[in-house]
Design a protein around this motif. Structure first.
Motif, PDB file in Angstrom:
ATOM      1  N   UNK A 158      17.298   5.575   2.016  1.00 32.46           N
ATOM      2  CA  UNK A 158      17.908   5.208   0.742  1.00 32.46           C
ATOM      3  C   UNK A 158      16.956   4.415  -0.137  1.00 32.46           C
ATOM      4  N   UNK A 159      16.201   3.500   0.467  1.00 34.25           N
ATOM      5  CA  UNK A 159      15.279   2.671  -0.321  1.00 34.25           C
ATOM      6  C   UNK A 159      14.144   3.519  -0.895  1.00 34.25           C
ATOM      7  N   UNK A 160      13.695   4.520  -0.123  1.00 32.18           N
ATOM      8  CA  UNK A 160      12.658   5.424  -0.646  1.00 32.18           C
ATOM      9  C   UNK A 160      13.160   6.114  -1.909  1.00 32.18           C
ATOM     10  N   UNK A 161      14.397   6.647  -1.820  1.00 32.73           N
ATOM     11  CA  UNK A 161      14.959   7.361  -2.967  1.00 32.73           C
ATOM     12  C   UNK A 161      15.153   6.398  -4.137  1.00 32.73           C
ATOM     13  N   UNK A 162      15.659   5.202  -3.834  1.00 32.34           N
ATOM     14  CA  UNK A 162      15.929   4.213  -4.880  1.00 32.34           C
ATOM     15  C   UNK A 162      14.645   3.812  -5.602  1.00 32.34           C
TER      16      UNK A 162
ATOM     17  N   UNK B 162      11.446  -3.274   0.189  1.00 34.45           N
ATOM     18  CA  UNK B 162      12.701  -4.020   0.324  1.00 34.45           C
ATOM     19  C   UNK B 162      13.449  -3.573   1.585  1.00 34.45           C
ATOM     20  N   UNK B 163      13.271  -2.306   1.980  1.00 33.29           N
ATOM     21  CA  UNK B 163      13.937  -1.818   3.189  1.00 33.29           C
ATOM     22  C   UNK B 163      13.461  -2.595   4.415  1.00 33.29           C
ATOM     23  N   UNK B 164      12.141  -2.774   4.524  1.00 39.30           N
ATOM     24  CA  UNK B 164      11.605  -3.527   5.669  1.00 39.30           C
ATOM     25  C   UNK B 164      12.095  -4.973   5.647  1.00 39.30           C
TER      26      UNK B 164
END
Lengths: 314, 349
Positions: free
Chosen positions: B309-313, B323-325
């Motif tokens: 999701x963070x990649x897409x965002x 931010x995902x990490x």
């Protein structure tokens, strides 16, 4: 073969060895203080990353070099506070929290880096610490050149070892810190707070780790890039064990290790590609494991290392 | 400040704190999103949409969860016996190496023979890799945290050496990558034309097997006993060292399956970026699941969802995907705190 031996007698080799040792010396002293107080700090790798970035970014945004060192130390102390809060009063697993702090500090650093410099492909450079030859002493052949033509941050690393050794063995607070790692109830019986001592030790230790990281960006590579710590933190944990938790021995271990590292880089050049370069790059890590095995039998861990202390509990 | 044990917590309390941990994680992430000059609501909406908003997103999340289930299980079984295996990353890569060594044509066998052989060989290699640190721990008292961590670097360099040497793809235009595995060594896709492959099914089955081992067998009982209190286990006649060795074999073997599954099911060949830190994320997955093998499935999907999701965002909202990490690391720390708070009450003097 002769060539391989000659390297050892050149001043440039020893200058490089001391330079490579400097960040390790800071971080090893930091870890040593934590462990002497009874806390294993596996946040080291991430805290070094955060320190490397904090120092570099301060200078990049216009601060002067020593402000950068101070900001790095402060960032390290903050992550130390987080680690200590979770492991000391709350007594959570030092393994899990340490890995968590490493992951958090690393990812937070990368996030901030990307936020501050969204479009860079080549990391920008800063004007780093310059070598400061000590008049007179730097003229001594080989040894003098190696030790006294370094940057101020390297001199600070050596001063740190002396201060840490003096604090630990010659001051009441050092005695209390060592006791907190050996026999915490005895410390509490003296009316001194084990929690306070351990938290303080972890914060100071983490600040030193961060300065070690900052050395890399401010006195070696002059810029920040991803994965630049590259396992140095874990190597420092091995160096603490190798130095049997004594500042002087740990310093010697760090220099020995760095000399080996500098040596493998030069061997790599004269071997002319017969041996894959990865073999040379593996050596520092393999050497750390070997060192751990060699000292394992006579290693005397601080007795309360990794054991949380609860007041009033036996 | 002191901690007092609580009487057996009710189910509501046991669930309340972990949910609280996730909320705190999102609150902290919101601060970072605000610092990046975006609105937390729209960013989290985009993350959720990118992770589960479409069939494509959902399948991508499950694909990403597959290696995380394996590494999460590897960590969960090891940590249960307090064997601190931080080397799942290295074991994953060794699994990948074995897959391309055996799977690129060396063994001309049909699929139903070749795939099991590769799996067993990969597991054996991963087990051997963790056996070293485990034996150093039981025989010499060398801390396995440091040895497994250092081995990660050694193994990655070793893989790099292979990919520029004997395993280098002659048709790879000089890139350090291996040849593709043959068709018989490939795990089929679950849905034709989509990336989700049978590695996901193997991961689920592995989780069930691990759960059975942990809950229903003597070994599982012994592992928990060793993890809870080594001295007491020893006193009760449990062969502590032997249990730790068995744990290492199990843990290392499962971690290696992650590498097998990624090469054989998804990538087709071995490269140096096979794993963006799945070994380390596995630690978070295992802790979020409170070391329960079945819980690992759910937490791996959750963590994978945040990554995907963070990649897409970040492609649309401009907030760095790191931010995902940050969220995953924060979730680890808040979750261990939450678990503590379900068991203990904090008393301020």
């Amino acid at each position: 073969m002769e060539q391989a031996l000659e390297i050892l007698f050149t001043a440039s080799f020893w200058v490089a060895a001391i330079r490579i040792a400097s960040p390790l010396i800071f971080a090893t002293m930091g870890e040593l203080i934590c462990e002497r107080a009874g806390v294993l700090n596996l946040g080291i790798e991430g805290i070094m990353t955060a320190g490397a970035f904090a120092g570099w970014f301060t200078v990049y945004s216009g601060g002067d070099l020593w402000t950068g060192v101070a900001v790095a130390a402060l960032a390290g102390a903050m992550f130390g506070l987080l680690h200590a809060t979770l492991t000391v009063p709350l007594g959570l697993s030092q393994h899990v929290v340490g890995i968590g702090v490493t992951l958090l500090a690393t990812s937070l650093t990368y996030f901030t880096y990307r936020l501050a410099l969204p479009q860079v492909t080549t990391p920008p450079k800063i004007e780093p610490f310059q070598p400061l030859p000590i008049p007179g002493l730097s003229k001594i052949p080989v040894l003098g050149e190696a030790l006294f033509t370094q940057t101020p941050l390297t001199y600070l690393a050596f001063v740190t070892v002396a201060v840490v050794a003096w604090m630990l063995y010659r001051t009441p607070i050092g005695l209390a810190v060592r006791a907190a790692g050996e026999n915490p109830s005895a410390v509490e019986a003296q009316g001194i707070s084990v929690t306070g001592l351990r938290m303080g030790a972890v914060m100071v230790g983490s600040a030193l780790m961060a300065v070690g990281g900052a050395f890399l960006t401010m006195s070696a590579f002059n810029s920040f890039f991803f994965e630049m710590i590259n396992g140095r933190g874990w190597i420092c944990i091995a160096l603490v064990v190798f130095g049997s938790w004594r500042p002087g021995k740990a310093l010697l271990g760090a220099i020995l290790f760095a000399a080996f590292d500098a040596y493998q880089i030069r061997l790599q050049q004269i071997s002319g590609g017969v041996v894959p370069y990865q073999v040379f790059l593996m050596m520092p890590y393999a050497l750390s494991i070997l060192a751990l095995i060699l000292v394992a039998r006579r290693a005397t861990y601080p007795k309360a290392l990794m054991i949380p202390y609860q007041k009033g509990e036996r | 400040m002191r901690l007092e044990p609580k009487p057996a917590p009710s189910l509501a309390v046991t669930l309340l704190y972990p949910v609280g941990a996730i909320i705190v994680t999102f609150l902290i992430a919101s601060l970072l999103v605000l610092a990046a000059g975006a609105s937390p609501f729209s960013v989290f909406y985009l993350v959720a949409k990118g992770a589960a908003g479409s069939q494509f997103a959902l399948l991508e999340t499950l694909t990403r969860a597959t290696p995380l289930i394996f590494t999460g299980l590897a960590v969960a079984v090891a940590f249960r016996a307090k064997l601190w295996n931080i080397g799942a990353e290295a074991q994953l890569y060794i699994g990948g190496v074995v897959t391309v060594v055996l799977g690129t044509g060396a063994l001309p066998l049909p699929s139903y023979l070749l795939i099991p052989i590769i799996m067993i060989a990969a597991m054996a290699a991963g087990a051997l890799l963790l056996l070293g640190p485990a034996i150093l721990k039981t025989r010499f008292g060398v801390d396995e945290v440091v040895t497994t961590l250092l081995l990660n670097f050694i193994v990655l360099l070793f893989v790099s050496m292979l990919l520029e040497g004997v395993l280098k793809d002659p048709t790879g235009l000089g890139w350090p990558q291996s040849s593709k595995v043959i068709a018989e060594a490939q795990l089929p896709r679950i849905i034709q034309g989509k990336r989700l492959h049978y590695g996901f099914v193997i991961a689920i089955v592995s989780a069930v097997i691990c759960w059975v081992i942990m809950k229903k067998t003597v070994l599982g009982y012994e592992m928990r006993a060793v993890g809870n209190n080594k001295e007491a286990a020893n006193f009760a006649g449990i062969p502590v060292n032997r249990v730790l060795i068995k744990t290492a074999i199990l843990s290392g073997g499962i971690a290696a399956l992650a590498g097998f599954s990624e090469v054989s099911g998804l990538k087709g060949n071995l490269t140096l970026d096979l794993s963006p830190g799945y070994g380390y994320s596995g630690i978070v997955v295992a802790m979020l699941a409170m070391l329960n093998p079945l819980g690992v499935i759910a937490s791996a999907i959750f963590v994978a969802g945040i990554f995907v999701g963070a990649d897409a965002m970040s492609r649309t909202a401009g907030v760095p995907s790191y931010i995902a990490q940050v969220m995953v690391a924060t979730a680890l720390l808040t979750m261990v705190t939450a678990i503590l708070l379900t068991r203990y009450r904090v008393r301020w003097k």
